[in-house]
Design a protein around this motif. Structure first.
Motif, mmCIF file in Angstrom:
data_model
loop_
_atom_site.group_PDB
_atom_site.id
_atom_site.type_symbol
_atom_site.label_atom_id
_atom_site.label_comp_id
_atom_site.label_asym_id
_atom_site.label_seq_id
_atom_site.Cartn_x
_atom_site.Cartn_y
_atom_site.Cartn_z
ATOM 1 N N ASN A 1 5.370 6.729 7.244
ATOM 2 C CA ASN A 1 5.641 7.243 5.899
ATOM 3 C C ASN A 1 4.865 8.526 5.598
ATOM 4 N N GLY A 2 4.326 9.154 6.633
ATOM 5 C CA GLY A 2 3.716 10.464 6.475
ATOM 6 C C GLY A 2 2.245 10.475 6.132
ATOM 7 N N TYR A 3 1.611 9.304 6.097
ATOM 8 C CA TYR A 3 0.184 9.249 5.801
ATOM 9 C C TYR A 3 -0.637 9.294 7.093
ATOM 10 N N LYS A 4 -1.889 9.698 6.947
ATOM 11 C CA LYS A 4 -2.790 9.806 8.088
ATOM 12 C C LYS A 4 -3.935 8.817 7.886
ATOM 13 N N PRO A 5 -3.795 7.614 8.407
ATOM 14 C CA PRO A 5 -4.829 6.598 8.161
ATOM 15 C C PRO A 5 -6.117 6.879 8.914
ATOM 16 N N ILE A 6 -7.210 6.582 8.249
ATOM 17 C CA ILE A 6 -8.543 6.577 8.847
ATOM 18 C C ILE A 6 -9.053 5.152 8.706
ATOM 19 N N LEU A 7 -9.288 4.494 9.818
ATOM 20 C CA LEU A 7 -9.755 3.114 9.755
ATOM 21 C C LEU A 7 -11.256 3.092 9.556
ATOM 22 N N ALA A 8 -11.677 2.553 8.413
ATOM 23 C CA ALA A 8 -13.100 2.449 8.110
ATOM 24 C C ALA A 8 -13.757 1.409 8.997
ATOM 25 N N HIS A 9 -14.916 1.725 9.498
ATOM 26 C CA HIS A 9 -15.786 0.848 10.299
ATOM 27 C C HIS A 9 -15.046 -0.087 11.254
ATOM 28 N N PRO A 10 -14.298 0.444 12.229
ATOM 29 C CA PRO A 10 -13.586 -0.440 13.175
ATOM 30 C C PRO A 10 -14.524 -1.358 13.947
ATOM 31 N N GLU A 11 -15.771 -0.911 14.133
ATOM 32 C CA GLU A 11 -16.725 -1.705 14.922
ATOM 33 C C GLU A 11 -17.116 -3.008 14.245
ATOM 34 N N ARG A 12 -16.843 -3.148 12.954
ATOM 35 C CA ARG A 12 -17.261 -4.338 12.219
ATOM 36 C C ARG A 12 -16.193 -5.430 12.192
ATOM 37 N N TYR A 13 -14.989 -5.120 12.643
ATOM 38 C CA TYR A 13 -13.916 -6.111 12.604
ATOM 39 C C TYR A 13 -14.006 -7.070 13.782
ATOM 40 N N VAL A 14 -13.809 -8.340 13.516
ATOM 41 C CA VAL A 14 -13.842 -9.343 14.575
ATOM 42 C C VAL A 14 -12.729 -9.084 15.578
ATOM 43 N N PHE A 15 -11.545 -8.669 15.090
ATOM 44 C CA PHE A 15 -10.436 -8.443 16.016
ATOM 45 C C PHE A 15 -10.709 -7.264 16.947
ATOM 46 N N MET A 16 -11.524 -6.303 16.512
ATOM 47 C CA MET A 16 -11.915 -5.199 17.389
ATOM 48 C C MET A 16 -12.982 -5.633 18.382
ATOM 49 N N GLN A 17 -13.884 -6.478 17.931
ATOM 50 C CA GLN A 17 -14.935 -6.968 18.817
ATOM 51 C C GLN A 17 -14.328 -7.799 19.948
ATOM 52 N N ARG A 18 -13.238 -8.501 19.647
ATOM 53 C CA ARG A 18 -12.560 -9.297 20.674
ATOM 54 C C ARG A 18 -11.716 -8.425 21.605
ATOM 55 N N ASP A 19 -11.179 -7.330 21.081
ATOM 56 C CA ASP A 19 -10.289 -6.477 21.877
ATOM 57 C C ASP A 19 -10.538 -5.011 21.531
ATOM 58 N N VAL B 1 0.806 -1.216 0.000
ATOM 59 C CA VAL B 1 0.000 0.000 0.000
ATOM 60 C C VAL B 1 0.844 1.273 0.000
ATOM 61 N N VAL B 2 1.856 1.339 0.846
ATOM 62 C CA VAL B 2 2.678 2.554 0.888
ATOM 63 C C VAL B 2 3.328 2.809 -0.459
ATOM 64 N N ARG B 3 3.857 1.790 -1.066
ATOM 65 C CA ARG B 3 4.485 1.959 -2.385
ATOM 66 C C ARG B 3 3.480 2.444 -3.419
ATOM 67 N N LEU B 4 2.303 1.852 -3.439
ATOM 68 C CA LEU B 4 1.292 2.241 -4.429
ATOM 69 C C LEU B 4 0.799 3.663 -4.180
ATOM 70 N N LYS C 1 1.004 -3.343 12.512
ATOM 71 C CA LYS C 1 2.187 -3.144 11.679
ATOM 72 C C LYS C 1 1.885 -2.256 10.480
ATOM 73 N N ARG C 2 0.763 -2.505 9.814
ATOM 74 C CA ARG C 2 0.446 -1.750 8.597
ATOM 75 C C ARG C 2 0.022 -0.318 8.912
ATOM 76 N N ILE C 3 -0.723 -0.124 9.996
ATOM 77 C CA ILE C 3 -1.125 1.237 10.377
ATOM 78 C C ILE C 3 0.104 2.059 10.744
ATOM 79 N N LEU C 4 0.999 1.491 11.539
ATOM 80 C CA LEU C 4 2.207 2.212 11.929
ATOM 81 C C LEU C 4 3.089 2.492 10.717
ATOM 82 N N GLU C 5 3.108 1.585 9.767
ATOM 83 C CA GLU C 5 3.876 1.783 8.538
ATOM 84 C C GLU C 5 3.354 2.995 7.767
ATOM 85 N N LEU C 6 2.043 3.126 7.679
ATOM 86 C CA LEU C 6 1.455 4.292 7.015
ATOM 87 C C LEU C 6 1.831 5.570 7.751
ATOM 88 N N LEU C 7 1.711 5.552 9.059
ATOM 89 C CA LEU C 7 2.045 6.732 9.859
ATOM 90 C C LEU C 7 3.517 7.114 9.704
#
Length: 244
Positions: A126-144, A85-88, A118-124
């Motif tokens: 490299n100077g990007y400002k990530p916005i995570l779409a719909h965090p409430e829908r991810y199973v990993f968020m529902q667990r933690d 993603v960062v390269r693209l 790892k991927r979110i920190l990689e974006l940060l």
């Protein structure tokens, strides 16, 4: 109001299927008070070129003018995050939101926390400002759910889907979206519109759910203030800081 997450462009991804449907989506949005929409088609999950994207964006914007629908479109993509993603992004093969450093990102619903971190920190880094779409829908968020707090503290904004808040995706997701709202971790709400029938940009039910529970100032920040800052590339307001 400003919607930074909408699959309004026709013929591009799993969103609108026709120009007529795109115009109807825009009419519904305008009726709800939305005046700006980021046409955030899935960026790297469907086969189309940047040139095709911009062509459809220009055609739809002209149709909106001809139909006198008071909605302005802005470029952007919902990007599925992987190691490329960062390269693209650096190569201009994927679009940020309105040519800013903000990037709307998504992951597999059953991804794992170490990979997402790892991927979110990689974006940060490299100077990007990530916005995570719909965090409430991810199973990993529902667990933690605390993982969302960690990401938000690290500089990743959290964008809730309005359909999650009103229970469109089930009770578990509704409860988690309300937790993210109540704790201040959610920075903005968007529609994630896909069609003109059941995943629409109508905000009437959302307003009914939120009124009386959240202040008008907070609702304005979630639906207009922070989305406007994103369009301009400015730092968003952290709601957690507002709560003291």
């Amino acid at each position: 109001m400003i919607d930074i997450h909408s699959h309004i462009l026709p013929y591009i991804d799993d969103g609108s299927c026709s120009m007529e449907e795109s115009l109807e989506i825009a009419r519904i949005a305008a009726k709800s008070g939305i005046r700006h929409i980021v046409a955030s088609s899935h960026g790297n999950c469907f086969e189309y070129t940047i040139e095709e994207y911009h062509k459809q964006l220009a055609i739809l914007q002209e149709q909106l003018r001809q139909e006198d629908i008071p909605v302005e479109l802005h470029p952007g993509m919902e990007i599925f995050v992987d190691r490329n993603v960062v390269r693209l992004l650096d190569e201009g093969k994927l679009l940020t939101i309105n040519n800013t450093k903000y990037v709307l990102v998504e992951f597999r619903f059953e991804d794992n926390i170490p990979h997402v971190e790892k991927r979110i920190l990689e974006l940060l880094e490299n100077g990007y400002k990530p916005i995570l779409a719909h965090p409430e829908r991810y199973v990993f968020m529902q667990r933690d759910p605390e993982f969302a707090h960690y990401l938000e503290d690290s500089g990743c904004a959290m964008q809730l889907n309005h359909g999650s808040v009103i229970g469109q995706f089930g009770e578990r997701i509704r409860r988690l979206s309300l937790h993210f709202l109540d704790s201040g971790v959610a920075g903005l709400i968007a529609t994630d519109t896909h069609n003109a029938t059941h995943r629409t940009p109508s905000l009437e039910r959302l307003k009914a759910v939120m009124e009386g529970h959240y202040s008008s100032k907070d609702m304005e920040l979630l639906l207009s203030g922070n989305p406007e800052k994103i369009l301009k590339g400015a730092p968003i307001v952290r709601r957690k800081e507002m709560f003291g």
